[in-house]
Design a protein around this motif. Structure first.
Motif, PDB file in Angstrom:
ATOM      1  N   ILE A   5       4.478  -8.942  -2.210  1.00  0.00           N
ATOM      2  CA  ILE A   5       3.381  -9.700  -2.814  1.00  0.00           C
ATOM      3  C   ILE A   5       2.461  -8.709  -3.519  1.00  0.00           C
ATOM      4  O   ILE A   5       2.005  -7.740  -2.917  1.00  0.00           O
ATOM      5  N   ILE A   6       2.230  -8.956  -4.803  1.00  0.00           N
ATOM      6  CA  ILE A   6       1.290  -8.135  -5.551  1.00  0.00           C
ATOM      7  C   ILE A   6      -0.014  -8.918  -5.685  1.00  0.00           C
ATOM      8  O   ILE A   6      -0.008 -10.044  -6.216  1.00  0.00           O
ATOM      9  N   ALA A   7      -1.099  -8.331  -5.201  1.00  0.00           N
ATOM     10  CA  ALA A   7      -2.386  -9.024  -5.201  1.00  0.00           C
ATOM     11  C   ALA A   7      -3.040  -8.927  -6.574  1.00  0.00           C
ATOM     12  O   ALA A   7      -4.037  -8.237  -6.764  1.00  0.00           O
ATOM     13  N   THR A   8      -2.446  -9.618  -7.546  1.00  0.00           N
ATOM     14  CA  THR A   8      -3.011  -9.618  -8.901  1.00  0.00           C
ATOM     15  C   THR A   8      -2.958 -11.000  -9.504  1.00  0.00           C
ATOM     16  O   THR A   8      -2.075 -11.792  -9.164  1.00  0.00           O
ATOM     17  N   LYS A   9      -3.916 -11.248 -10.397  1.00  0.00           N
ATOM     18  CA  LYS A   9      -3.878 -12.491 -11.177  1.00  0.00           C
ATOM     19  C   LYS A   9      -3.609 -12.189 -12.640  1.00  0.00           C
ATOM     20  O   LYS A   9      -3.738 -13.049 -13.493  1.00  0.00           O
ATOM     21  N   PRO A  38      -8.363 -16.071  -3.250  1.00  0.00           N
ATOM     22  CA  PRO A  38      -9.760 -15.734  -3.534  1.00  0.00           C
ATOM     23  C   PRO A  38      -9.859 -14.692  -4.651  1.00  0.00           C
ATOM     24  O   PRO A  38      -8.939 -13.900  -4.841  1.00  0.00           O
ATOM     25  N   ASP A  39     -10.964 -14.726  -5.387  1.00  0.00           N
ATOM     26  CA  ASP A  39     -11.244 -13.667  -6.351  1.00  0.00           C
ATOM     27  C   ASP A  39     -11.954 -12.564  -5.580  1.00  0.00           C
ATOM     28  O   ASP A  39     -13.005 -12.811  -4.998  1.00  0.00           O
ATOM     29  N   VAL A  40     -11.379 -11.383  -5.568  1.00  0.00           N
ATOM     30  CA  VAL A  40     -12.014 -10.283  -4.837  1.00  0.00           C
ATOM     31  C   VAL A  40     -12.907  -9.540  -5.824  1.00  0.00           C
ATOM     32  O   VAL A  40     -12.453  -9.146  -6.892  1.00  0.00           O
ATOM     33  N   GLU A  41     -14.169  -9.373  -5.474  1.00  0.00           N
ATOM     34  CA  GLU A  41     -15.098  -8.668  -6.364  1.00  0.00           C
ATOM     35  C   GLU A  41     -14.752  -7.188  -6.426  1.00  0.00           C
ATOM     36  O   GLU A  41     -14.575  -6.548  -5.382  1.00  0.00           O
ATOM     37  N   GLU A  42     -14.674  -6.673  -7.636  1.00  0.00           N
ATOM     38  CA  GLU A  42     -14.322  -5.257  -7.805  1.00  0.00           C
ATOM     39  C   GLU A  42     -15.606  -4.440  -7.884  1.00  0.00           C
ATOM     40  O   GLU A  42     -16.082  -4.090  -8.952  1.00  0.00           O
ATOM     41  N   LYS A  54      -9.048  -4.949  -3.051  1.00  0.00           N
ATOM     42  CA  LYS A  54      -8.195  -6.108  -3.348  1.00  0.00           C
ATOM     43  C   LYS A  54      -7.053  -6.215  -2.341  1.00  0.00           C
ATOM     44  O   LYS A  54      -6.773  -7.291  -1.810  1.00  0.00           O
ATOM     45  N   ALA A  55      -6.408  -5.084  -2.053  1.00  0.00           N
ATOM     46  CA  ALA A  55      -5.237  -5.125  -1.167  1.00  0.00           C
ATOM     47  C   ALA A  55      -5.634  -5.555   0.243  1.00  0.00           C
ATOM     48  O   ALA A  55      -4.970  -6.411   0.843  1.00  0.00           O
ATOM     49  N   GLU A  56      -6.724  -4.982   0.760  1.00  0.00           N
ATOM     50  CA  GLU A  56      -7.089  -5.299   2.152  1.00  0.00           C
ATOM     51  C   GLU A  56      -7.573  -6.741   2.281  1.00  0.00           C
ATOM     52  O   GLU A  56      -7.222  -7.435   3.243  1.00  0.00           O
ATOM     53  N   VAL A  66       0.555  -6.419   1.377  1.00  0.00           N
ATOM     54  CA  VAL A  66       0.513  -6.639  -0.074  1.00  0.00           C
ATOM     55  C   VAL A  66       0.248  -5.319  -0.797  1.00  0.00           C
ATOM     56  O   VAL A  66      -0.251  -4.358  -0.207  1.00  0.00           O
ATOM     57  N   ILE A  67       0.561  -5.322  -2.080  1.00  0.00           N
ATOM     58  CA  ILE A  67       0.230  -4.198  -2.960  1.00  0.00           C
ATOM     59  C   ILE A  67      -0.800  -4.690  -3.971  1.00  0.00           C
ATOM     60  O   ILE A  67      -0.631  -5.772  -4.537  1.00  0.00           O
ATOM     61  N   ALA A  68      -1.878  -3.916  -4.180  1.00  0.00           N
ATOM     62  CA  ALA A  68      -2.817  -4.245  -5.259  1.00  0.00           C
ATOM     63  C   ALA A  68      -2.835  -3.101  -6.257  1.00  0.00           C
ATOM     64  O   ALA A  68      -2.598  -1.947  -5.905  1.00  0.00           O
ATOM     65  N   ASP A  69      -3.099  -3.454  -7.510  1.00  0.00           N
ATOM     66  CA  ASP A  69      -3.134  -2.501  -8.614  1.00  0.00           C
ATOM     67  C   ASP A  69      -4.518  -2.545  -9.226  1.00  0.00           C
ATOM     68  O   ASP A  69      -4.992  -3.615  -9.596  1.00  0.00           O
ATOM     69  N   ASP A  70      -5.205  -1.426  -9.283  1.00  0.00           N
ATOM     70  CA  ASP A  70      -6.407  -1.362 -10.105  1.00  0.00           C
ATOM     71  C   ASP A  70      -6.164  -0.291 -11.151  1.00  0.00           C
ATOM     72  O   ASP A  70      -5.807   0.843 -10.829  1.00  0.00           O
ATOM     73  N   SER A  71      -6.328  -0.690 -12.402  1.00  0.00           N
ATOM     74  CA  SER A  71      -5.939   0.218 -13.474  1.00  0.00           C
ATOM     75  C   SER A  71      -6.906   0.095 -14.628  1.00  0.00           C
ATOM     76  O   SER A  71      -7.748  -0.796 -14.665  1.00  0.00           O
TER      77      SER A  71
END
Ligand SMILES: O=c1[nH]c(=O)c2ncn([C@@H]3O[C@H](COP(=O)(O)OP(=O)(O)OP(=O)(O)O)[C@@H](O)[C@H]3O)c2[nH]1
Ligand SMILES: [Mg+2]
Length: 203
Positions: A5-9, A38-42, A54-56, A66-71
């Protein structure tokens, strides 16, 4: 088939993860498949901090790793902007076109030699059961004066890769997935994923 699961929209990221992971025999699910995610605030000041946030949050919400990507894009002549604000650089509507236009405007009159930039990708792998892992990857380029190409997403049409002689948006999906910041980060994660999954299964 194994699932991640990738935690991205973000649809552009989702597509890239699908092809990167299908090559490894994984099926990819994203938050686009999870209604009411949910929308996770960055709120972090670094890509790593935001990827971990985002991942946690999503791992706890779903009770699954899950894996989250911030780029984002780091432009030297703009003191590193848009950086962690890359997705919302021209406002909360998160328009790729408006973001790109803003960067081009801010770089008006800046000569080619000073238009150096890089993409940065932080990945966080989190689970309710174990400590979060982070890795990162980068990709070097130059910001062009005009957009060119229709592949990819985000700032790809204005990100010129010298070795390829093309913008990221002129590369095929397969070509970008060989050399992108996301591909490099995923390669670094790959080395840790096996152990992580083994610990996960043991729990
Ligand atoms: O031309 C590009 N090629 C890329 O390969 C790329 N990777 C990232 N970016 C930019 O950086 C933002 C990420 O911001 P970001 O990590 O907060 O993601 P996001 O808000 O779009 O989705 P989510 O994953 O948070 O749900 C994106 O929107 C893009 O503007 C890219 N641009
Ligand atoms: Mg985001």
């Amino acid at each position: 088939m194994k699932t991640v699961i990738i935690a991205t929209k973000n649809k552009g990221k989702a597509k890239e993860f699908e092809s990167l992971f299908s090559a490894k025999g994984y099926e990819v699910k994203t938050l686009l498949d999870v209604p009411d995610a949910p929308d996770v605030e960055e709120t972090g000041t670094t890509f790593e901090e935001n990827a971990i946030l985002k991942a946690e949050a999503i791992a706890h919400q779903l009770g699954h790793f899950v894996i989250a990507d911030d780029s984002g894009l780091i432009v030297d002549a703009l003191d590193g902007r848009p950086g962690v604000y890359s997705a919302r650089y021209a406002g909360e509507s998160k328009s790729d076109e408006a973001n790109t236009k803003k960067v081009l405007q801010e770089l008006e009159g800046v000569p080619e030699a000073e238009r150096t930039a890089r993409f940065y990708c932080a990945l966080a792998l989190a689970s309710p059961n174990q400590e979060t892992i982070t890795v990162s990857g980068t990709m070097e380029g130059l910001i062009t004066e005009q957009p060119s190409g229709t592949n990819g997403f985000g700032y790809d049409p204005v990100f010129f890769v010298k070795e390829q002689g093309k913008t990221n948006a002129e590369l095929t999906k397969e070509e970008k997935n060989q050399i992108s910041h996301r591909a490099h980060a995923l390669k670094a994660l790959d080395e840790k994923l096996g152990q992580f999954l083994k610990r996960e299964e043991g729990m």
